[in-house]
Design an enzyme around this catalytic site. Structure first.
Site, short mmCIF file in Angstrom:
data_model
loop_
_atom_site.label_atom_id
_atom_site.label_comp_id
_atom_site.label_asym_id
_atom_site.label_seq_id
_atom_site.Cartn_x
_atom_site.Cartn_y
_atom_site.Cartn_z
N LYS A 138 44.08 49.53 37.45
CA LYS A 138 44.89 48.64 36.62
C LYS A 138 44.87 47.24 37.19
CE LYS A 138 48.03 47.37 38.71
NZ LYS A 138 48.22 46.64 40.02
N TYR A 224 53.32 47.74 35.37
CA TYR A 224 54.21 48.89 35.66
C TYR A 224 55.51 48.78 34.88
CZ TYR A 224 51.18 50.11 39.57
OH TYR A 224 50.10 50.47 40.33
P1 NAD Z 1 41.72 44.31 48.10
O1 NAD Z 1 41.75 42.83 48.12
O2 NAD Z 1 42.31 45.04 49.25
O3 NAD Z 1 40.22 44.81 47.95
C1 NAD Z 1 39.32 44.22 47.05
C2 NAD Z 1 37.91 44.71 47.34
O4 NAD Z 1 37.03 44.06 46.44
C3 NAD Z 1 37.45 44.39 48.76
O5 NAD Z 1 36.72 45.46 49.27
C4 NAD Z 1 36.55 43.17 48.57
O6 NAD Z 1 35.53 43.10 49.53
C5 NAD Z 1 35.96 43.45 47.19
N1 NAD Z 1 35.52 42.23 46.50
C6 NAD Z 1 34.36 42.11 45.86
N2 NAD Z 1 34.22 40.88 45.34
C7 NAD Z 1 35.33 40.20 45.68
C8 NAD Z 1 35.76 38.86 45.45
N3 NAD Z 1 35.05 37.98 44.74
N4 NAD Z 1 36.96 38.51 45.96
C9 NAD Z 1 37.73 39.37 46.65
N5 NAD Z 1 37.36 40.65 46.89
C10 NAD Z 1 36.17 41.06 46.42
O7 NAD Z 1 42.39 44.77 46.74
P2 NAD Z 1 43.04 46.17 46.40
O8 NAD Z 1 44.49 46.13 46.72
O9 NAD Z 1 42.25 47.27 46.96
O10 NAD Z 1 42.95 46.16 44.78
C11 NAD Z 1 41.76 46.48 44.10
C12 NAD Z 1 42.10 46.90 42.67
O11 NAD Z 1 42.92 48.05 42.73
C13 NAD Z 1 42.87 45.88 41.85
O12 NAD Z 1 42.46 45.91 40.52
C14 NAD Z 1 44.30 46.33 41.95
O13 NAD Z 1 45.09 45.94 40.84
C15 NAD Z 1 44.13 47.82 42.02
N6 NAD Z 1 45.24 48.48 42.76
C16 NAD Z 1 45.89 49.48 42.17
C17 NAD Z 1 46.92 50.11 42.81
C18 NAD Z 1 47.63 51.27 42.16
O14 NAD Z 1 48.68 51.66 42.67
N7 NAD Z 1 47.08 51.84 41.10
C19 NAD Z 1 47.31 49.70 44.08
C20 NAD Z 1 46.60 48.66 44.69
C21 NAD Z 1 45.55 48.05 44.01
#
Ligand code: NAD
Length: 379
Positions: A138, A224
Site C-alpha cells: 500500500k 488505513y
Molecule cells: P524503505 O525506505 O525502508 O525501503 C525502500 C526500499 O526501496 C529500499 O530497499 C530501497 O533501497 C529501495 N529503493 C529503490 N529505489 C529507491 C529510491 N529511488 N528511493 C528510495 N528507496 C529506493 O521503505 P519501506 O518502509 O520498506 O516501504 C516500502 C513500501 O512498503 C512502501 O510502499 C510502504 O508504503 C510499504 N509499507 C507497508 C507497510 C504495511 O504495514 N503494509 C509497512 C511499511 C511499509
C-alpha cells in the site's frame, strides 16, 4: 476474551507503531531450508528496505503455504547478506534490470512489491507480464491510472493480485467486520479513524518526496484511516470533504503534513478521519444505534486492543499479521479461497485519496463518490 484494565489499555495504546516496529526488528536468524516444500508458493520480495527486512522476511519463515524463494534488489551488497541469512540460491537473486528474467524461474510463484510507492506500478506490471502472481504494497500506486494499469496487467496475464493490506487477515479487523455485519451494536451511525505518526527523521527520505511517494501522510497512513471507515460501516463512501493543515512547512516541503476528511455513507452514517506525519494517532471508534466499539491501537503490527459499550474488551492472541496475510493470499492462489484484499480494494482507496486531494485543492469542496455497492470489498 480477557478483561483489560484501563492502565493496560493505555499502555498498549502508547506502544503504537514505534513499539511494534522495535519489537519485531530484533535480530532474526533462520534458514529457509525447512520451508522448501513443493506445496508452498515461492515468494520473491522486490525491495529489501525496512518492511521486507524486519516484517515480511521473518514472517515468511513461519508461513504455512509460502516461503522466501527469491529477492530483487537494487543494492548489490544486500545480495550476499540475504543469501547467507535465508539460504537463497544465486539463481533466485535479481536486480531491477534483469528482473524480467524471473519469467523463467519455476521457484518463484509470487512477486511481492515492497518499493517506494511510485515504483509499485512498474514492478507489478513487469511481474504480471512475467506470469507471476502479484502482491502490491500500500498504497497501490500514486494515481488511479496506475492502479488500473496493475489490475489490467494481472487480468491480461491471468495472474492473481493481492494488496499488502495486512489488517484484513488479522482477528481484530475481522471482529469489527462481524460486529458491523451482525449489527451487534445496531445500525452504524458514526465512525472516526486516526492513523498518524510524527516524522522527524531524514528530510530527504522518499516518503517526503512527492515524486517517489505520490503524497505525504494521506498516501502513507491515511489509507488505513480510510479503510477503517469502510470496514467500520460496511459501506463505501458517497462523498468526501477534506482539509489540509501545515505547521512545519520547512520540513514538509513537498508533501502533506496533516489531513482531515469527512465522509458520508449510503446508509446515512457519517465518518471523520485524521492522518498526519506530525502527530501520533492510531485508533478507530464506531458508534451504532445501540452501542459502540473501538480499537486502540487499530492499525499497527499488533497486538491491537479494543473495547465495547458492553464493558468487555476485544482481545485475541497475537500472531504476525504479515504471516496471516501472506498465507491468506497463498490460499487464494492455491485453493481458490476468497481474496481478502483484492486489487480493486487498492484502486478504490486511491480513488478516495484522489477525491480527498481534489477537495483540498478546491477549498474544501464536497466531492461526490460513486462506487458500485461493495466495490473493492475483499472476500
Ligand atoms: P524503505 O525506505 O525502508 O525501503 C525502500 C526500499 O526501496 C529500499 O530497499 C530501497 O533501497 C529501495 N529503493 C529503490 N529505489 C529507491 C529510491 N529511488 N528511493 C528510495 N528507496 C529506493 O521503505 P519501506 O518502509 O520498506 O516501504 C516500502 C513500501 O512498503 C512502501 O510502499 C510502504 O508504503 C510499504 N509499507 C507497508 C507497510 C504495511 O504495514 N503494509 C509497512 C511499511 C511499509
Amino acid at each position: 476474551m480477557k478483561s483489560l484494565t484501563r492502565r493496560n489499555f493505555n499502555n498498549l495504546t502508547a506502544k503504537g507503531i514505534g513499539g511494534a516496529t522495535l519489537l519485531s526488528s530484533l535480530p532474526f536468524a533462520c534458514a529457509m531450508g525447512a520451508n522448501q516444500d513443493k506445496k508452498k508458493l515461492g515468494i520473491a520480495l522486490v525491495g529489501l528496505g525496512s518492511y521486507s527486512t524486519y516484517q515480511l522476511a521473518p514472517a515468511l519463515q513461519d508461513t504455512q503455504h509460502c516461503y522466501l524463494a527469491g529477492i530483487v534488489t537494487g543494492t548489490p551488497e544486500k545480495e550476499k547478506i540475504w543469501s547467507d541469512k535465508y539460504g537463497i540460491p544465486e539463481k533466485n537473486i535479481y536486480n531491477y534490470q534483469n528482473f524480467d528474467d524471473v519469467t523463467n524461474n519455476q521457484d518463484i510463484d509470487v512477486v511481492y512489491v515492497v518499493l517506494p510507492n511510485s515504483m509499485h506500478a512498474e514492478f507489478c506490471v513487469r511481474a504480471a507480464k512475467a506470469g507471476k502472481h502479484v502482491i502490491c504494497e500500500k498504497p497501490m500506486g500514486i494515481s488511479v491510472a496506475e492502479c488500473d494499469a496493475i489490475i489490467n496487467a494481472c487480468n491480461k496475464a491471468g495472474v492473481k493480485l493481492g494488496m499488502g493490506y495486512r489488517l484484513h487477515s488479522e482477528p481484530y479487523t475481522q471482529q469489527v467486520k462481524e460486529y458491523v455485519k451482525e449489527k451487534t451494536f445496531g445500525d452504524i451511525l458514526f465512525v472516526s479513524a486516526d492513523a498518524a505518526y510524527r516524522s522527524a527523521g531524514n528530510p530527504d527520505q522518499w516518503r517526503l518526496n512527492k515524486k517517489l511517494s505520490g503524497g505525504g501522510a494521506l498516501m502513507n497512513m491515511g489509507v488505513y484511516a480510510v479503510q477503517s471507515t469502510i470496514y467500520g460501516t460496511g459501506e463505501n463512501p458517497i462523498s468526501v470533504t477534506a482539509q489540509e493543515f501545515s505547521t512545519r512547512p520547512e520540513y514538509f516541503k513537498d508533501t502533506d503534513e496533516t489531513i482531515t476528511a469527512q465522509f458520508e455513507f449510503p446508509s446515512g452514517a457519517v465518518g471523520n478521519i485524521s492522518t498526519s506525519h506530525n502527530f501520533n494517532a492510531n485508533a478507530m471508534y464506531v458508534s451504532g444505534s445501540s452501542g459502540w466499539f473501538q480499537l486502540q491501537p487499530a492499525n499497527n503490527y499488533g497486538p491491537l486492543s479494543g473495547e465495547t459499550s458492553r464493558g468487555d474488551t476485544i482481545e485475541f492472541p497475537h500472531e504476525s499479521q504479515q504471516k496471516l496475510q501472506m498465507d491468506d493470499f497463498a490460499r487464494h492462489v492455491l485453493f481458490g479461497e476468497p481474496n481478502k484484499a483484492p486489487g480493486e480494494m487498492g484502486k478504490r482507496d486511491m480513488m478516495i485519496v484522489e477525491a480527498i486531494y481534489k477537495s483540498i485543492a478546491n477549498g474544501g469542496k464536497t466531492i461526490a463518490l460513486d462506487f458500485e455497492p461493495g466495490f473493492g470489498f475483499g472476500g
